[in-house]
Design a protein around this motif. Structure first.
Motif, PDB file in Angstrom:
ATOM      1  N   ARG A 209      99.083 -17.323  47.394  1.00 32.82           N
ATOM      2  CA  ARG A 209      99.999 -18.462  47.503  1.00 32.82           C
ATOM      3  C   ARG A 209     101.399 -18.025  47.917  1.00 32.82           C
ATOM      4  O   ARG A 209     102.066 -18.692  48.704  1.00 32.82           O
ATOM      5  N   ALA A 210     101.815 -16.874  47.387  1.00 32.18           N
ATOM      6  CA  ALA A 210     103.133 -16.362  47.765  1.00 32.18           C
ATOM      7  C   ALA A 210     103.163 -16.048  49.263  1.00 32.18           C
ATOM      8  O   ALA A 210     104.161 -16.292  49.933  1.00 32.18           O
ATOM      9  N   ALA A 211     102.039 -15.528  49.782  1.00 30.71           N
ATOM     10  CA  ALA A 211     101.991 -15.191  51.210  1.00 30.71           C
ATOM     11  C   ALA A 211     102.180 -16.449  52.057  1.00 30.71           C
ATOM     12  O   ALA A 211     102.875 -16.426  53.081  1.00 30.71           O
ATOM     13  N   VAL A 212     101.590 -17.545  51.607  1.00 31.20           N
ATOM     14  CA  VAL A 212     101.748 -18.800  52.345  1.00 31.20           C
ATOM     15  C   VAL A 212     103.216 -19.228  52.331  1.00 31.20           C
ATOM     16  O   VAL A 212     103.802 -19.569  53.355  1.00 31.20           O
ATOM     17  N   LYS A 213     103.828 -19.144  51.152  1.00 37.41           N
ATOM     18  CA  LYS A 213     105.254 -19.502  51.046  1.00 37.41           C
ATOM     19  C   LYS A 213     106.077 -18.660  52.009  1.00 37.41           C
ATOM     20  O   LYS A 213     106.959 -19.152  52.695  1.00 37.41           O
ATOM     21  N   ILE A 214     105.788 -17.360  52.016  1.00 37.63           N
ATOM     22  CA  ILE A 214     106.578 -16.462  52.856  1.00 37.63           C
ATOM     23  C   ILE A 214     106.383 -16.813  54.321  1.00 37.63           C
ATOM     24  O   ILE A 214     107.329 -16.801  55.107  1.00 37.63           O
ATOM     25  N   SER A 215     105.149 -17.200  54.674  1.00 36.34           N
ATOM     26  CA  SER A 215     104.932 -17.521  56.078  1.00 36.34           C
ATOM     27  C   SER A 215     105.722 -18.772  56.469  1.00 36.34           C
ATOM     28  O   SER A 215     105.949 -19.014  57.629  1.00 36.34           O
ATOM     29  N   TYR A 216     106.169 -19.555  55.503  1.00 36.92           N
ATOM     30  CA  TYR A 216     107.072 -20.669  55.828  1.00 36.92           C
ATOM     31  C   TYR A 216     108.536 -20.285  55.657  1.00 36.92           C
ATOM     32  O   TYR A 216     109.401 -21.134  55.717  1.00 36.92           O
ATOM     33  N   GLY A 217     108.761 -19.014  55.354  1.00 36.97           N
ATOM     34  CA  GLY A 217     110.146 -18.601  55.169  1.00 36.97           C
ATOM     35  C   GLY A 217     110.701 -18.945  53.802  1.00 36.97           C
ATOM     36  O   GLY A 217     111.896 -18.854  53.567  1.00 36.97           O
ATOM     37  N   LYS A 218     109.839 -19.365  52.871  1.00 38.35           N
ATOM     38  CA  LYS A 218     110.350 -19.737  51.556  1.00 38.35           C
ATOM     39  C   LYS A 218     110.229 -18.551  50.603  1.00 38.35           C
ATOM     40  O   LYS A 218     109.374 -18.527  49.713  1.00 38.35           O
ATOM     41  N   VAL A 219     111.083 -17.554  50.838  1.00 38.72           N
ATOM     42  CA  VAL A 219     110.951 -16.311  50.099  1.00 38.72           C
ATOM     43  C   VAL A 219     111.308 -16.504  48.630  1.00 38.72           C
ATOM     44  O   VAL A 219     110.644 -15.972  47.746  1.00 38.72           O
ATOM     45  N   ALA A 220     112.345 -17.303  48.390  1.00 40.77           N
ATOM     46  CA  ALA A 220     112.773 -17.470  46.998  1.00 40.77           C
ATOM     47  C   ALA A 220     111.662 -18.089  46.165  1.00 40.77           C
ATOM     48  O   ALA A 220     111.421 -17.684  45.023  1.00 40.77           O
ATOM     49  N   GLU A 221     110.950 -19.062  46.758  1.00 35.86           N
ATOM     50  CA  GLU A 221     109.863 -19.684  46.014  1.00 35.86           C
ATOM     51  C   GLU A 221     108.730 -18.697  45.772  1.00 35.86           C
ATOM     52  O   GLU A 221     108.110 -18.689  44.711  1.00 35.86           O
ATOM     53  N   ALA A 222     108.494 -17.836  46.770  1.00 41.90           N
ATOM     54  CA  ALA A 222     107.449 -16.826  46.611  1.00 41.90           C
ATOM     55  C   ALA A 222     107.829 -15.891  45.463  1.00 41.90           C
ATOM     56  O   ALA A 222     107.008 -15.535  44.613  1.00 41.90           O
ATOM     57  N   GLU A 223     109.109 -15.512  45.443  1.00 40.22           N
ATOM     58  CA  GLU A 223     109.568 -14.600  44.403  1.00 40.22           C
ATOM     59  C   GLU A 223     109.368 -15.229  43.021  1.00 40.22           C
ATOM     60  O   GLU A 223     108.937 -14.577  42.073  1.00 40.22           O
ATOM     61  N   GLU A 224     109.642 -16.521  42.947  1.00 40.66           N
ATOM     62  CA  GLU A 224     109.491 -17.209  41.678  1.00 40.66           C
ATOM     63  C   GLU A 224     108.049 -17.135  41.185  1.00 40.66           C
ATOM     64  O   GLU A 224     107.784 -16.933  39.998  1.00 40.66           O
ATOM     65  N   MET A 225     107.116 -17.266  42.127  1.00 40.17           N
ATOM     66  CA  MET A 225     105.702 -17.176  41.741  1.00 40.17           C
ATOM     67  C   MET A 225     105.344 -15.783  41.244  1.00 40.17           C
ATOM     68  O   MET A 225     104.563 -15.614  40.316  1.00 40.17           O
ATOM     69  N   MET A 226     105.922 -14.792  41.910  1.00 39.67           N
ATOM     70  CA  MET A 226     105.503 -13.416  41.649  1.00 39.67           C
ATOM     71  C   MET A 226     106.212 -12.815  40.445  1.00 39.67           C
ATOM     72  O   MET A 226     105.792 -11.772  39.940  1.00 39.67           O
ATOM     73  N   THR A 227     107.321 -13.437  40.024  1.00 37.57           N
ATOM     74  CA  THR A 227     108.113 -12.856  38.952  1.00 37.57           C
ATOM     75  C   THR A 227     107.247 -12.595  37.720  1.00 37.57           C
ATOM     76  O   THR A 227     106.486 -13.460  37.294  1.00 37.57           O
ATOM     77  N   GLY A 228     107.367 -11.397  37.180  1.00 39.12           N
ATOM     78  CA  GLY A 228     106.654 -11.081  35.955  1.00 39.12           C
ATOM     79  C   GLY A 228     105.226 -10.606  36.183  1.00 39.12           C
ATOM     80  O   GLY A 228     104.566 -10.156  35.253  1.00 39.12           O
ATOM     81  N   LEU A 229     104.768 -10.692  37.400  1.00 39.23           N
ATOM     82  CA  LEU A 229     103.389 -10.254  37.667  1.00 39.23           C
ATOM     83  C   LEU A 229     103.351  -8.727  37.734  1.00 39.23           C
ATOM     84  O   LEU A 229     104.183  -8.105  38.388  1.00 39.23           O
TER      85      LEU A 229
END
Lengths: 733, 188
Positions: free
Chosen positions: A468-488
């Motif tokens: 899911r983070a990869a999809v976000k990144i492909s839209y340029g939404k890096v901050a949202e991707a980071e939010e998903m990945m935080t703590g993983l």
């Protein structure tokens, strides 16, 4: 007696309610005045609701005679004027609404296409959504894409979009009229794929690709496609009202819609949803009909449409073509300038498998990009075997080893082991008298199975998150991707291309913002995982390690750096590629190195030196040679051969290839070597030069992402690391 | 605020309750022409009917009976406005039947984008609800005729119908909303 409405009273209530602009005040007023008279209240509410549209209907401006001010209303303003656009004529009508030829009057006078959205949707949200994507839309500049220029609301509150005006013919219509053969159609289709790919790279998904959104014009006899309506389907989809009844409304044509888009709307649609629509267009373009049955959507409920779209399975173009009615088949063959038999054979050869791959219901089985689809068609046109061909073993493998299999398999395994463990435990309970030893051993096994299950589950979850983070990144939404990945915990993530993309993007994003702990976290995870899964001896792999080394050092994690360079010399110590050797030397020697590291790098060092001896002086190798000289110089310095180090570094700084970042690192290293030799003045001069360059870089890079200065960001980080070491060394003396 | 020509004209004629149309023609001609011009958008003016022609047509229709006597000072204008309305509607029907090839029919209010509706569409829409409105709200229907088809200002309508301007405003607001609602009901 009087059953009709009391006009006088209603008139007064309406007028007074209209004077109250605040909705609460209005409600309170009506509550008071209509207490106990629900019918009256309902009538007034209806009249109030009709007011805006009624005003639009009566607005006399459509008639206003120029010159003399109209006596009955606002003069001057013409209703055929929307914002700064003047409507000239209606040029089309689509699923979304009506399209007008309009004239933009400011800042430049030009003709544009203006589309007024028909459905009663939340205008503010449509426009907000459009504003959110406006930047990416503006970045889209492609000869095959019609730009969306503006959006706004009409007086009656409908959203409208303004687009570059394209005077073209719909894709299929154009091809049929020109009687284009299959090859010419495919050439045109490839261009369309390129346009879509360009948009995808900018993070824009079309979501409503269909032949009527692909217009074709001719330029010097060459057909030029123009994809229109970018960003509109998405903006309108997002603005669907939240409740279910209204959400049921269907945006866009279900004919070309991917199953996942029908299911989830635009929320989880990604570039592969567009690939599906492209597949449907491809089939229609070649076989003159869609690859599945399309009922009369107008007679169906939204829910029925949704479920039909999700369940339908595409037929191959050749099947579609063969099942045409005789008349339709004759017409289709005529329009393609080919005999029915020959066309059917052509489709069977490659096009069937290409179209079916694009049209796969499971998006993981589709082409992962429009470019991949175009490339496969190109391969077929060039006579090569397309990747989608079933005879291709890679295709078959990919089909079986898909991302989803891992979690599924893991879950199945876990359930089995858990059940087994449970049975064992029950058995033990019944036969309590059995030996304690055996019991303990078995319990241990159960625990292991349970732990294993938990690990498997966490891995599957991690994989899902990364996807899911990869999809976000492909839209340029890096901050949202980071939010998903935080703590993983990143070691749960199975290495894959997707995870590499996510780690690298997030790592660099943090690095750019100066958050070095986070940057090191992702970049070192990336370096470890990629060096572990890709055993190839190539700089593609080793190229990922330098950023990790830089980030680790900049974050101050020296233990992490030690571990990392031990890993590097183990993994790449025996490399046969001088490029890899040179990158590894640099990555490992950013700090003084213990003897075992230096020894482990001996082979790499001689490889680089040998390469430097035999290198020709040609233009391409000048840059590589300069980098080699830098790594040789750095290694000589770390070995304590300061004179040799200075020679090599001087050679490097004299290179014709100019790279400020490299020069800065060279000067910092030279400062250290000179200091070791006791030449303090020289050392200061070198250090000052290095620090000036760094300073210049910081100023340059401060407000902007692009700098006049050459060099990668991690090169500059390494320079700073080396310069700090030099300055500490000189302070100590 | 400068009184419009029409108001002056009305003032001038208010003392002679009964007068023949021949006498009135030169006096109201300019004003009628202005009303006509207002009824025609720029694009329309290019085409079929010049404002002057519209006035003549209105005048001819008014005078089927050559020596009509006007009952009061506003009778003439009410009849004139009604005639204008008829001409505009006929014309809009003709043109829309040419456009749509489906016989003269009113467009569906839900189908059209009001912001982009043509003057013809508007004329036909409002006209189709006006008779129904007259049954429910005769005063409102008169205000719609005078304002929408006649192009009179609130002040002029107030003066003609002997009510306050504020009342005209309210009648107009209510009548507009009613017309829209009636159109919605007609769609069903």
């Amino acid at each position: 007696m009087n059953n009709g409405p009391d006009i006088q009273l209603e008139r007064r209530l309406l007028a007074e309610a209209l004077e109250l602009e605040d909705a609460n005040a209005r409600n309170a007023y009506l509550d008071r005045m209509c207490a106990g008279r629900d019918t009256l209240r309902a009538r007034i509410e209806r009249l109030l609701a009709a007011t805006a549209r009624a005003d639009a209907l009566f607005s006399p401006t459509g008639y206003s005679a120029s010159g003399s001010a109209s006596a009955s209303g606002d003069p001057g303003e013409c209703l055929t004027q929307i914002g700064r656009y003047k409507l000239l004529e209606r040029i089309g009508e689509g699923g979304h609404g009506m399209v007008y030829l309009a004239e933009q009057q400011q800042p430049v006078k030009r003709q544009v296409a203006l589309k007024i959205i028909r459905l009663g949707m939340d205008t503010a949200r449509v426009i907000a959504r459009f504003e959110a994507e406006r930047q990416s839309l503006a970045m889209m500049e492609h000869p095959y894409i019609a730009q969306v220029l503006d959006a706004g609301a009409t007086e009656s509150g409908r959203p409208f979009f303004v687009m570059e005006l394209v005077r073209g013919e719909k894709l299929c219509q154009f091809c049929d009229r020109k009687r284009l053969g299959a090859r010419e159609r495919l050439e045109l289709f490839i261009k369309v794929c390129r346009a879509i790919q360009h948009a995808h790279q900018k993070g824009i998904i079309h979501c409503d690709i269909k032949p009527s959104n692909i217009l074709v014009t001719e330029l010097d006899g060459q057909p030029i496609p123009k994809v229109i309506d970018f960003g509109i389907a998405r903006a309108t989809d997002y603005a669907q009202p939240g409740n279910d009844a209204e959400r049921g409304m269907f945006i866009g044509s279900p004919d070309y819609m991917s199953p996942e888009y029908a299911r989830d709307g635009g929320t989880y649609a990604d570039t592969r949803s567009d690939v599906f629509s492209l597949g449907a267009v491809l089939c229609e373009l070649l076989a003159a009909a869609l690859p599945y049955e399309c009922p009369n959507w107008a007679n169906l409920e939204p829910e029925q449409i949704r479920s039909l779209v999700q369940r339908r399975v595409a037929s191959s173009p050749s099947e579609v073509f063969r099942s045409l009615e005789p008349d339709a088949m004759n017409r289709a063959s005529f329009c393609r300038n080919v005999s029915a038999l020959a066309h059917s054979r052509f489709l069977q050869r490659d096009m069937d498998c290409i179209a079916l791959k694009a049209l796969a219901t499971d998006r993981d089985l589709r082409y992962d990009s429009a470019a991949a689809l175009a490339d496969d068609i190109r391969r077929s046109l060039d006579g090569a075997v397309p990747s989608a061909h079933p005879s291709d073993s890679l295709y078959r493998m990919r089909k079986f080893v898909t991302r989803n299999r891992v979690p599924v398999l893991a879950a199945a395994l876990a359930v089995c082991s858990l059940t087994a463990g449970l049975c064992v435990a029950m058995h033990l309970y019944v036969r309590e008298q059995q030996a304690l030893k055996e019991q303990i051993a078995l319990r241990h096994e159960t625990d292991l199975a349970r732990a294993n299950e938990s690990l498997m589950r966490r891995r599957a979850e991690a994989g899902e998150l990364v996807a899911r983070a990869a999809v976000k990144i492909s839209y340029g939404k890096v901050a949202e991707a980071e939010e998903m990945m935080t703590g993983l915990s990143l070691d749960l993530v199975q290495p894959s291309l997707e995870s590499s993309l996510v780690f690298r993007s997030l790592g660099e994003w943090h690095a750019m913002a100066g958050r070095w702990d986070e940057a090191a976290h992702y970049l070192s995870a990336l370096a470890y995982s990629i060096t572990a899964i890709d055993e190839n001896d190539t700089n593609v792999v080793s190229g990922q390690v330098l950023p990790a080394a830089s980030a680790l050092l900049e974050s101050g994690d020296f233990d992490g750096y030690e571990r990392f360079r031990r890993h590097l010399v183990e993994r790449f110590g025996g490399t046969k590629q001088s490029l890899v050797a040179e990158q590894v030397i640099k990555s490992c020697l950013l700090r003084p190195a213990p003897a075992h590291i230096l020894t482990a790098l001996d082979a790499s060092f001689s490889l680089v030196s040998k390469e430097e001896m035999v290198s020709s002086g040609d233009y391409h190798s000048v840059e590589l040679s300069a980098w080699r000289a830098f790594s040789i110089g750095l290694m000589e310095h770390r070995r304590g051969n300061y004179k040799e180090a200075l020679d090599w570094l001087e050679k490097c700084s004299a290179s014709k290839d100019i790279n400020e970042a490299r020069l800065c690192g060279v000067r910092a290293t030279m400062a250290m070597a000179a200091a070791r030799l006791g030449n303090r003045a020289e050392a200061y001069a070198y250090l000052t030069e290095a620090e000036n360059l760094l300073q210049q870089f910081r100023l340059e890079a401060g407000g902007r992402t692009e700098s006049k200065l050459r060099g990668n960001w991690f090169d500059w980080v390494n320079d700073a690391v080396l310069a700090r070491e030099a300055s500490r060394m000189m302070d100590a003396r | 605020m400068e009184a419009s020509n029409l108001t002056l004209l009305l003032n001038a004629r208010s003392d002679s309750p009964a007068c023949s149309s021949d006498e009135l023609l030169p006096l109201v001609y300019d004003e009628l022409r202005r009303m006509a011009a207002e009824r025609m958008s720029d694009e329309l003016r290019e085409r079929t009917l010049q404002p002057t022609a519209l006035v003549h047509e209105a005048w001819l229709r008014l005078h089927r009976g050559r020596h009509q006597q006007w009952n009061d000072r506003f009778h003439f204008f009410r009849v004139a406005v009604r005639t204008m309305r008829r001409i505009l509607v006929d014309r809009a029907r003709q043109r829309s039947s040419l456009r749509h090839c489906e016989g003269a029919g009113r467009v569906n209010i839900a189908d059209i984008d009001l912001a982009a509706a043509t003057p013809d569409d508007r004329v036909l829409l409002v006209n189709s609800a006006l008779d129904e409105l007259r049954k429910l709200d005769p005063e409102g229907a008169r205000v719609v005729e005078l304002k929408f088809f006649g192009g009179f200002s609130n002040k002029e309508v107030a003066w003609m119908t002997k009510v306050s301007e504020r009342t005209v405003e309210r009648q107009w607001a209510y009548a507009k909303a009613m017309v829209y609602q009636l159109l919605e009901e007609l769609d069903r």
